[in-house]
Design a protein around this motif. Sequence first.
Motif, PDB file in Angstrom:
ATOM      1  N   ALA A   1      21.633  13.207  17.218  1.00 43.53           N
ATOM      2  CA  ALA A   1      20.886  13.240  15.963  1.00 43.53           C
ATOM      3  C   ALA A   1      19.865  12.102  15.942  1.00 43.53           C
ATOM      4  O   ALA A   1      20.041  11.068  16.587  1.00 43.53           O
ATOM      5  N   ALA A   2      18.801  12.318  15.198  1.00 37.65           N
ATOM      6  CA  ALA A   2      17.793  11.275  15.018  1.00 37.65           C
ATOM      7  C   ALA A   2      18.409  10.145  14.199  1.00 37.65           C
ATOM      8  O   ALA A   2      19.323  10.365  13.399  1.00 37.65           O
ATOM      9  N   PRO A   3      17.933   8.917  14.386  1.00 36.92           N
ATOM     10  CA  PRO A   3      18.477   7.800  13.609  1.00 36.92           C
ATOM     11  C   PRO A   3      18.313   8.072  12.106  1.00 36.92           C
ATOM     12  O   PRO A   3      17.252   8.464  11.646  1.00 36.92           O
ATOM     13  N   GLY A   4      19.388   7.875  11.371  1.00 37.79           N
ATOM     14  CA  GLY A   4      19.351   8.071   9.926  1.00 37.79           C
ATOM     15  C   GLY A   4      19.532   9.510   9.480  1.00 37.79           C
ATOM     16  O   GLY A   4      19.540   9.779   8.287  1.00 37.79           O
TER      17      GLY A   4
ATOM     18  N   LYS B   1      21.282  12.826   8.321  1.00 36.24           N
ATOM     19  CA  LYS B   1      22.542  13.075   7.620  1.00 36.24           C
ATOM     20  C   LYS B   1      22.792  14.579   7.504  1.00 36.24           C
ATOM     21  O   LYS B   1      21.869  15.371   7.483  1.00 36.24           O
ATOM     22  N   HIS B   2      24.052  14.902   7.418  1.00 35.71           N
ATOM     23  CA  HIS B   2      24.489  16.284   7.212  1.00 35.71           C
ATOM     24  C   HIS B   2      24.779  16.448   5.722  1.00 35.71           C
ATOM     25  O   HIS B   2      25.586  15.718   5.156  1.00 35.71           O
ATOM     26  N   ILE B   3      24.132  17.401   5.087  1.00 34.41           N
ATOM     27  CA  ILE B   3      24.323  17.630   3.662  1.00 34.41           C
ATOM     28  C   ILE B   3      25.076  18.938   3.485  1.00 34.41           C
ATOM     29  O   ILE B   3      24.723  19.966   4.058  1.00 34.41           O
ATOM     30  N   SER B   4      26.143  18.901   2.659  1.00 37.85           N
ATOM     31  CA  SER B   4      26.941  20.098   2.403  1.00 37.85           C
ATOM     32  C   SER B   4      27.316  20.148   0.929  1.00 37.85           C
ATOM     33  O   SER B   4      27.304  19.142   0.226  1.00 37.85           O
ATOM     34  N   LEU B   5      27.653  21.343   0.487  1.00 36.13           N
ATOM     35  CA  LEU B   5      28.057  21.563  -0.889  1.00 36.13           C
ATOM     36  C   LEU B   5      29.563  21.720  -0.910  1.00 36.13           C
ATOM     37  O   LEU B   5      30.120  22.585  -0.231  1.00 36.13           O
TER      38      LEU B   5
ATOM     39  N   ASN C   1      27.577  16.618  -0.807  1.00 36.22           N
ATOM     40  CA  ASN C   1      28.112  15.571   0.061  1.00 36.22           C
ATOM     41  C   ASN C   1      27.143  15.316   1.201  1.00 36.22           C
ATOM     42  O   ASN C   1      26.607  16.250   1.785  1.00 36.22           O
ATOM     43  N   ALA C   2      26.930  14.057   1.514  1.00 41.09           N
ATOM     44  CA  ALA C   2      26.086  13.685   2.652  1.00 41.09           C
ATOM     45  C   ALA C   2      26.914  12.813   3.587  1.00 41.09           C
ATOM     46  O   ALA C   2      27.622  11.909   3.151  1.00 41.09           O
ATOM     47  N   SER C   3      26.841  13.111   4.889  1.00 39.87           N
ATOM     48  CA  SER C   3      27.582  12.328   5.874  1.00 39.87           C
ATOM     49  C   SER C   3      26.718  12.115   7.110  1.00 39.87           C
ATOM     50  O   SER C   3      25.832  12.914   7.411  1.00 39.87           O
ATOM     51  N   GLN C   4      26.990  11.006   7.791  1.00 39.02           N
ATOM     52  CA  GLN C   4      26.282  10.698   9.027  1.00 39.02           C
ATOM     53  C   GLN C   4      26.806  11.612  10.130  1.00 39.02           C
ATOM     54  O   GLN C   4      27.997  11.867  10.212  1.00 39.02           O
TER      55      GLN C   4
END
Length: 124
Positions: free
Chosen positions: A57-60, A62-66, A73-76
């Motif tokens: 993944a690119a730096p920074g 995030k994975h966003i999910s409902l 929810n956002a996670s690295q």
Amino acid sequence: MDSRVVKPRIPASLIVAVSLVGLLVLGFIIFSTTDLLSGLRDARKTGTVVSKEFIPAAPGEKHISLGRDGKINASQVEGEFILTVEVPQPDGSKRPFKVWMPDRAQFDAIQVGDAFDVGPRLVK
């Protein structure tokens, strides 16, 4: 006191009609069950893992999910974990499927050459 027993008269045509409706419902249940099972049997797409690919993944990023409660929810994330699985087709050819794995643990547990069922997964 009168001890007579009253027996209701049910016409024979009603008994025949109810029996036929019951048989039709039973036949429909058997037909739909066998039709559903044949669809599940056709959905199995077991093949062989031919390659594994990790795209960081690119730096920074995030994975966003409902979530189930409606919250976002956002996670690295580390990146994308992709398997390429070749599934034999009825005509004798092999069709490649790309399968995105959700995490590193599942990705690392599978090796090139392993059998893998892509049926229950999201495929592209």
